[in-house]
Design a protein around this motif. Structure first.
Motif, mmCIF file in Angstrom:
data_model
loop_
_atom_site.group_PDB
_atom_site.id
_atom_site.type_symbol
_atom_site.label_atom_id
_atom_site.label_comp_id
_atom_site.label_asym_id
_atom_site.label_seq_id
_atom_site.Cartn_x
_atom_site.Cartn_y
_atom_site.Cartn_z
ATOM 1 N N GLY A 41 -2.845 -11.434 9.130
ATOM 2 C CA GLY A 41 -2.322 -12.711 8.837
ATOM 3 C C GLY A 41 -0.840 -12.518 8.945
ATOM 4 N N GLY A 42 -0.187 -11.510 9.492
ATOM 5 C CA GLY A 42 1.350 -11.271 9.608
ATOM 6 C C GLY A 42 1.766 -10.473 8.198
ATOM 7 N N ARG A 43 0.719 -10.109 7.215
ATOM 8 C CA ARG A 43 1.236 -9.461 6.241
ATOM 9 C C ARG A 43 0.583 -7.991 6.426
ATOM 10 N NH1 ARG A 43 0.922 -12.756 0.699
ATOM 11 N NH2 ARG A 43 2.746 -11.089 0.260
ATOM 12 N N TYR A 44 1.081 -6.973 5.535
ATOM 13 C CA TYR A 44 0.280 -5.709 5.360
ATOM 14 C C TYR A 44 -0.312 -5.376 3.927
ATOM 15 C CZ TYR A 44 2.305 -4.438 9.655
ATOM 16 O OH TYR A 44 2.821 -4.878 11.167
ATOM 17 N N TYR A 45 -1.373 -5.343 3.748
ATOM 18 C CA TYR A 45 -2.075 -5.009 2.368
ATOM 19 C C TYR A 45 -2.204 -3.679 2.291
ATOM 20 C CZ TYR A 45 -2.762 -10.001 2.535
ATOM 21 O OH TYR A 45 -2.302 -11.317 2.562
#
Length: 86
Positions: A41-45
């Motif tokens: 979703g456009g983020r990095y976890y």
């Protein structure tokens, strides 16, 4: 950095999301570390864990400004008995 911090329990459902795993191995005087990066979703976890032998842990506690004991208390570091991470 603190604004980016998100506890793993607060992550969205990442089932079936691609994950990238990195491993940095050591012998006797360094950390062995494993990191997982999951783009979603456009983020990095990102999550990680490190391992160190007790001998190095004790040496680094005296030498480093950042104390390994803080990582251990936070559950981010496992200390193994002996003089190597095996």
């Amino acid at each position: 950095w603190s604004r980016c911090a998100l506890d793993v329990s607060q992550w969205p459902d990442l089932t079936n999301a691609p994950a990238y795993i990195g491993v940095d191995t050591s012998t006797t005087r360094d950390l062995t570390s494993v990191v997982c990066v999951i783009p979603h979703g456009g983020r990095y976890y990102v999550d990680h864990h490190s391992f160190v032998c007790r001998q190095t842990y004790q040496f680094r506690e005296k030498q480093n400004a950042q104390k390994y004991s803080a990582f251990e208390r936070a559950g981010r570091l496992t200390v193994h008995d002996g003089d190597s991470v095996t």
